[in-house]
Design a protein around this motif. Structure first.
Motif, PDB file in Angstrom:
ATOM      1  N   THR A 111     -21.423 -42.396 -80.401  1.00  0.00           N
ATOM      2  CA  THR A 111     -19.926 -42.830 -80.578  1.00  0.00           C
ATOM      3  C   THR A 111     -19.867 -42.957 -79.521  1.00  0.00           C
ATOM      4  O   THR A 111     -18.330 -43.840 -78.356  1.00  0.00           O
ATOM      5  CB  THR A 111     -19.474 -43.698 -81.664  1.00  0.00           C
ATOM      6  OG1 THR A 111     -20.166 -44.041 -82.159  1.00  0.00           O
ATOM      7  CG2 THR A 111     -18.122 -43.830 -80.928  1.00  0.00           C
ATOM      8  N   GLY A 112     -18.235 -41.396 -78.998  1.00  0.00           N
ATOM      9  CA  GLY A 112     -18.091 -40.607 -78.462  1.00  0.00           C
ATOM     10  C   GLY A 112     -18.294 -41.372 -76.950  1.00  0.00           C
ATOM     11  O   GLY A 112     -17.554 -41.419 -75.638  1.00  0.00           O
ATOM     12  N   TYR A 131     -28.909 -51.383 -82.677  1.00  0.00           N
ATOM     13  CA  TYR A 131     -28.990 -50.128 -81.535  1.00  0.00           C
ATOM     14  C   TYR A 131     -26.937 -49.602 -82.311  1.00  0.00           C
ATOM     15  O   TYR A 131     -26.877 -50.912 -82.823  1.00  0.00           O
ATOM     16  CB  TYR A 131     -29.072 -49.805 -80.432  1.00  0.00           C
ATOM     17  CG  TYR A 131     -28.561 -51.283 -79.667  1.00  0.00           C
ATOM     18  CD1 TYR A 131     -27.501 -51.438 -79.182  1.00  0.00           C
ATOM     19  CD2 TYR A 131     -29.004 -52.501 -79.640  1.00  0.00           C
ATOM     20  CE1 TYR A 131     -26.790 -52.762 -78.235  1.00  0.00           C
ATOM     21  CE2 TYR A 131     -28.663 -53.874 -79.268  1.00  0.00           C
ATOM     22  CZ  TYR A 131     -27.729 -53.757 -78.355  1.00  0.00           C
ATOM     23  OH  TYR A 131     -27.320 -55.154 -77.841  1.00  0.00           O
ATOM     24  N   GLY A 132     -26.744 -48.793 -82.384  1.00  0.00           N
ATOM     25  CA  GLY A 132     -25.523 -48.165 -82.288  1.00  0.00           C
ATOM     26  C   GLY A 132     -24.473 -48.648 -80.660  1.00  0.00           C
ATOM     27  O   GLY A 132     -25.056 -48.420 -79.393  1.00  0.00           O
ATOM     28  N   SER A 133     -23.484 -49.022 -81.363  1.00  0.00           N
ATOM     29  CA  SER A 133     -22.400 -50.267 -79.842  1.00  0.00           C
ATOM     30  C   SER A 133     -21.226 -49.768 -80.627  1.00  0.00           C
ATOM     31  O   SER A 133     -20.310 -49.015 -81.220  1.00  0.00           O
ATOM     32  CB  SER A 133     -22.663 -51.063 -79.334  1.00  0.00           C
ATOM     33  OG  SER A 133     -22.377 -51.432 -77.968  1.00  0.00           O
ATOM     34  N   ALA A 144     -22.486 -51.272 -85.477  1.00  0.00           N
ATOM     35  CA  ALA A 144     -24.167 -51.544 -85.564  1.00  0.00           C
ATOM     36  C   ALA A 144     -24.963 -52.522 -84.744  1.00  0.00           C
ATOM     37  O   ALA A 144     -24.312 -53.586 -85.242  1.00  0.00           O
ATOM     38  CB  ALA A 144     -25.568 -51.028 -86.800  1.00  0.00           C
ATOM     39  N   VAL A 145     -24.954 -53.432 -83.615  1.00  0.00           N
ATOM     40  CA  VAL A 145     -25.314 -54.528 -83.222  1.00  0.00           C
ATOM     41  C   VAL A 145     -26.802 -54.721 -83.584  1.00  0.00           C
ATOM     42  O   VAL A 145     -27.990 -54.037 -83.371  1.00  0.00           O
ATOM     43  CB  VAL A 145     -25.534 -54.327 -81.793  1.00  0.00           C
ATOM     44  CG1 VAL A 145     -25.880 -55.837 -81.101  1.00  0.00           C
ATOM     45  CG2 VAL A 145     -23.826 -53.933 -80.816  1.00  0.00           C
ATOM     46  N   THR A 146     -26.972 -56.240 -84.188  1.00  0.00           N
ATOM     47  CA  THR A 146     -28.406 -57.107 -84.615  1.00  0.00           C
ATOM     48  C   THR A 146     -28.641 -57.499 -83.403  1.00  0.00           C
ATOM     49  O   THR A 146     -27.970 -58.691 -83.813  1.00  0.00           O
ATOM     50  CB  THR A 146     -28.028 -56.680 -86.143  1.00  0.00           C
ATOM     51  OG1 THR A 146     -28.107 -55.803 -87.171  1.00  0.00           O
ATOM     52  CG2 THR A 146     -29.811 -57.774 -86.706  1.00  0.00           C
TER      53      THR A 146
END
Length: 209
Positions: free
Chosen positions: A32-33, A70-72, A85-87
């Motif tokens: 995330t950073g 995926y993470g964003s 969490a982008v789906t």
């Protein structure tokens, strides 16, 4: 080798314990950073500034083809960064969809906006659907799922459903979620057809779950 191939071709089904599922996503959120830095430098572009309020979405059943996750990070008008969490789903159908948001106003107190659609055997339908959420639960099954794929190489979801290089991601040919419950910051779609749409604004807290 034959046994290995048979196991690979076998669809993944059954009950998913989403706490364990979320634990698999931890490596993605560990970056995330880096995502925050990339966003600040313009390497990532948020589609729009999200509001300071989350909303709830539920559905009796969601079916979809072309799944990627995926993470964003999202960003609000105050330039605050929000891990999500982008789906992404190429084509989705949602049966008995409900969406609600509660706003607290001075003097009036809580005001609820609640939307429902997709009932009576006519599900709501979406193409190129993206949901930026931080809570998700339900009973899920996936077909031909890939867990731990590099987020920059995703190719089963919508065309723009890709994350940062080296970040954790997963994708599948199709998915089905029963009793979907999620808390989200944003949703966008290429098309969103809401059959039997009904919206109501009322005092008090009247949420989907």
């Amino acid at each position: 080798m034959k046994d290995d191939q048979e196991r690979q071709d076998r669809p993944v089904t059954g009950r998913v314990r989403w706490r364990r599922f979320a634990a698999l996503c931890v490596p993605g959120f560990a970056v995330t950073g880096a995502l925050a830095v990339a966003l600040a430098q313009g390497a990532l572009a948020a589609s729009f500034a999200v509001s300071g309020q989350q909303f709830k979405v539920s559905a009796d059943r969601l079916t979809g083809t072309g799944f990627a996750q995926y993470g964003s990070v999202d960003v609000n008008a105050r330039d605050e960064l929000l891990p999500v969490a982008v789906t992404g789903i190429r084509e989705a159908k949602l049966h008995d969809l409900c969406q609600s948001v509660v706003t607290t106003l001075p003097l009036l107190g809580d005001i609820s906006l609640k939307l429902s659609a997709g009932g009576g055997g006519r599900p709501a339908e979406a193409t190129d659907l993206f949901v930026d959420a931080n809570q998700l639960s339900g009973d899920a099954s996936f077909r031909q799922i890939e867990i731990g794929r590099d987020a920059s190489t995703l190719d089963k979801g919508p065309d723009k459903a890709r994350g940062m290089q080296d970040a954790f991601a997963q994708q599948a040919d199709s998915l089905e979620i029963e009793n979907l419950r999620q808390v989200a910051w944003a949703t966008n779609a290429g098309t969103f057809t809401l059959s039997g749409l009904h919206m109501k604004v009322s005092k008090g807290r009247h949420e989907c779950f």
